[in-house]
Design a protein around this motif. Structure first.
Motif, PDB file in Angstrom:
ATOM      1  N   UNK A 158       0.706  -1.297  -0.252  1.00 25.88           N
ATOM      2  CA  UNK A 158       0.135   0.163   0.005  1.00 25.88           C
ATOM      3  C   UNK A 158       1.120   1.347  -0.055  1.00 25.88           C
ATOM      4  N   UNK A 159       1.788   1.516   0.832  1.00 25.05           N
ATOM      5  CA  UNK A 159       2.832   2.495   1.152  1.00 25.05           C
ATOM      6  C   UNK A 159       3.458   2.561  -0.828  1.00 25.05           C
ATOM      7  N   UNK A 160       4.023   1.383  -0.792  1.00 23.46           N
ATOM      8  CA  UNK A 160       4.685   1.916  -2.625  1.00 23.46           C
ATOM      9  C   UNK A 160       4.300   2.348  -3.191  1.00 23.46           C
ATOM     10  N   UNK A 161       2.559   1.144  -4.072  1.00 19.53           N
ATOM     11  CA  UNK A 161       1.924   1.942  -4.918  1.00 19.53           C
ATOM     12  C   UNK A 161       1.045   3.815  -4.653  1.00 19.53           C
ATOM     13  N   UNK A 162       0.871   3.846  -2.825  1.00 21.34           N
ATOM     14  CA  UNK A 162       0.162   4.846  -3.099  1.00 21.34           C
ATOM     15  C   UNK A 162       0.851   5.875  -2.981  1.00 21.34           C
ATOM     16  N   UNK A 163       2.335   6.199  -2.518  1.00 25.24           N
ATOM     17  CA  UNK A 163       3.321   6.258  -2.599  1.00 25.24           C
ATOM     18  C   UNK A 163       4.596   7.480  -3.274  1.00 25.24           C
ATOM     19  N   UNK A 164       5.022   5.595  -3.683  1.00 25.08           N
ATOM     20  CA  UNK A 164       5.442   5.996  -4.704  1.00 25.08           C
ATOM     21  C   UNK A 164       6.762   6.417  -4.865  1.00 25.08           C
ATOM     22  N   UNK A 165       7.090   7.344  -5.692  1.00 24.22           N
ATOM     23  CA  UNK A 165       8.345   7.523  -6.434  1.00 24.22           C
ATOM     24  C   UNK A 165       7.955   8.410  -4.670  1.00 24.22           C
ATOM     25  N   UNK A 166       7.873   9.012  -4.467  1.00 16.98           N
ATOM     26  CA  UNK A 166       7.812  10.115  -3.553  1.00 16.98           C
ATOM     27  C   UNK A 166       8.726   9.721  -1.969  1.00 16.98           C
ATOM     28  N   UNK A 167       8.842   8.673  -2.158  1.00 20.58           N
ATOM     29  CA  UNK A 167      10.273   8.507  -1.292  1.00 20.58           C
ATOM     30  C   UNK A 167      11.176   7.219  -1.442  1.00 20.58           C
ATOM     31  N   UNK A 168      12.075   7.169  -1.495  1.00 20.51           N
ATOM     32  CA  UNK A 168      12.629   5.664  -2.086  1.00 20.51           C
ATOM     33  C   UNK A 168      12.480   4.707  -1.181  1.00 20.51           C
ATOM     34  N   UNK A 169      13.005   3.259  -1.315  1.00 20.24           N
ATOM     35  CA  UNK A 169      12.428   1.915  -0.586  1.00 20.24           C
ATOM     36  C   UNK A 169      12.959   1.663   0.222  1.00 20.24           C
ATOM     37  N   UNK A 170      13.566   0.426   1.399  1.00 24.34           N
ATOM     38  CA  UNK A 170      14.690   0.872   1.749  1.00 24.34           C
ATOM     39  C   UNK A 170      14.065  -0.808   2.569  1.00 24.34           C
ATOM     40  N   UNK A 171      14.895  -2.033   2.669  1.00 23.97           N
ATOM     41  CA  UNK A 171      14.410  -3.334   3.070  1.00 23.97           C
ATOM     42  C   UNK A 171      15.706  -3.354   4.333  1.00 23.97           C
TER      43      UNK A 171
END
Length: 307
Positions: A175-188
């Motif tokens: 949900x985070x990635x789909x809704x915010x997308x490129x607004x943030x960079x995503x790190x595991x």
């Protein structure tokens, strides 16, 4: 607009330990050797004073000492991030100190102890981010668990550039990635993140924190290359013979997330020592011996793929 293009969080993130001598004093030379080793093996950024670095036990002086050493050692070759969190006043003090010393960014750790309401969680991260002009990454784990609306609000703060997940709720992450997308960079940022990186990569995460890169960076690199290339056969072999056996040892004792790294580093000849500060405990001899065998196998396995 977020500073999403000012600094990249793609790739493998290095989290050096904090080496202590027998009197539990910081061993700066050993720390620099750790950072040098990570950079020389191609890690994409360095995070100082975070979980692997025993942030919770460092004085402000030690924090500054380690950060200064890392910035000097990397010499601009890769970004250097500093951890900041816990007590809000301490977090702000360390965030501002990191900026003064020349860090490239901050990893914002969860607040101390309490389980806050979402508004309190937002205010906590907003306060730290607002105390500095450095790019910041917010870290979800333990008592810091976000709703979509809270993370969307944080993503609007100009210097919030990334999100590190240590919770592992994939419905929430999707949900985070789909809704915010490129607004943030995503790190595991899950424990032994190689375990879950294929799942994270599938939903849009492009980087992960690698604890094992402190002692077997050739495995981290080969693992990530295989993941990106779709080499499932080699990926499965790395899982069966290296990653899962290390994971089983880590599960034997609480605190091995840090002390097992130091054991691995001693095994490969890095001079960090085995000392950890309480309440962490050192690795038991039987587990140390098991790790030795896994590390030996890791070199044989990766060497054979280049033969």
């Amino acid at each position: 607009m977020n500073q999403e293009h000012t600094i990249s969080l793609a790739g493998i993130m290095g989290f050096p330990v904090t080496p202590f001598d027998d009197r539990e004093q910081v061993n700066e030379n050993a720390f620099q050797a750790n950072v040098r080793f990570l950079v020389s093996h191609g890690l994409d950024s360095i995070f100082v004073g975070a979980g692997s670095g025993e942030y919770q036990s460092l004085t402000v002086h030690e924090y500054a000492q380690l950060l200064t050493a890392a910035i000097s050692e990397t010499n601009g070759g890769v970004p250097v991030f500093a951890g900041a969190g816990g007590n809000i006043r301490d977090a702000v003090e360390r965030a501002q100190l990191a900026e003064k010393l020349g860090a490239d960014g901050l990893l914002l750790l969860p607040p101390y102890l309490i389980i806050p309401e979402q508004e309190g969680l937002f205010q906590y991260y907003q306060t730290i981010a607002g105390s500095t002009s450095l790019p910041v990454i917010v870290y979800q784990r333990d008592n810091a668990v976000f709703t979509l609306s809270t993370l969307e609000r944080l993503a609007q703060i100009p210097n919030v550039i990334g999100f590190k997940d240590g919770l592992g709720n994939f419905e929430l992450n999707l949900e985070f990635v789909q809704m915010i997308g490129k607004g943030l960079q995503w790190m595991n940022g899950m424990p032994l993140a190689e375990l879950t990186m294929p799942a994270y990569s599938a939903i849009g995460y492009r980087s992960y924190s690698s604890a094992i890169s402190n002692y077997i960076p050739h495995v981290s690199r080969k693992f990530y290359e295989c993941l990106l290339a779709g080499d499932d056969a080699m990926l499965q072999q790395i899982y069966r013979e290296i990653i899962l056996p290390i994971h089983r040892i880590r599960q034997q004792r609480k605190g091995y997330a840090v002390s097992l790294i130091k054991a691995g580093m001693e095994i490969v000849g890095l001079p960090v020592g085995l000392t950890v500060r309480t309440p962490l405990i050192p690795v038991e001899r039987a587990h140390y011996t098991q790790l030795e065998a896994i590390i030996q196998r890791s070199h044989e396995l990766i060497a054979n793929t280049h033969a």
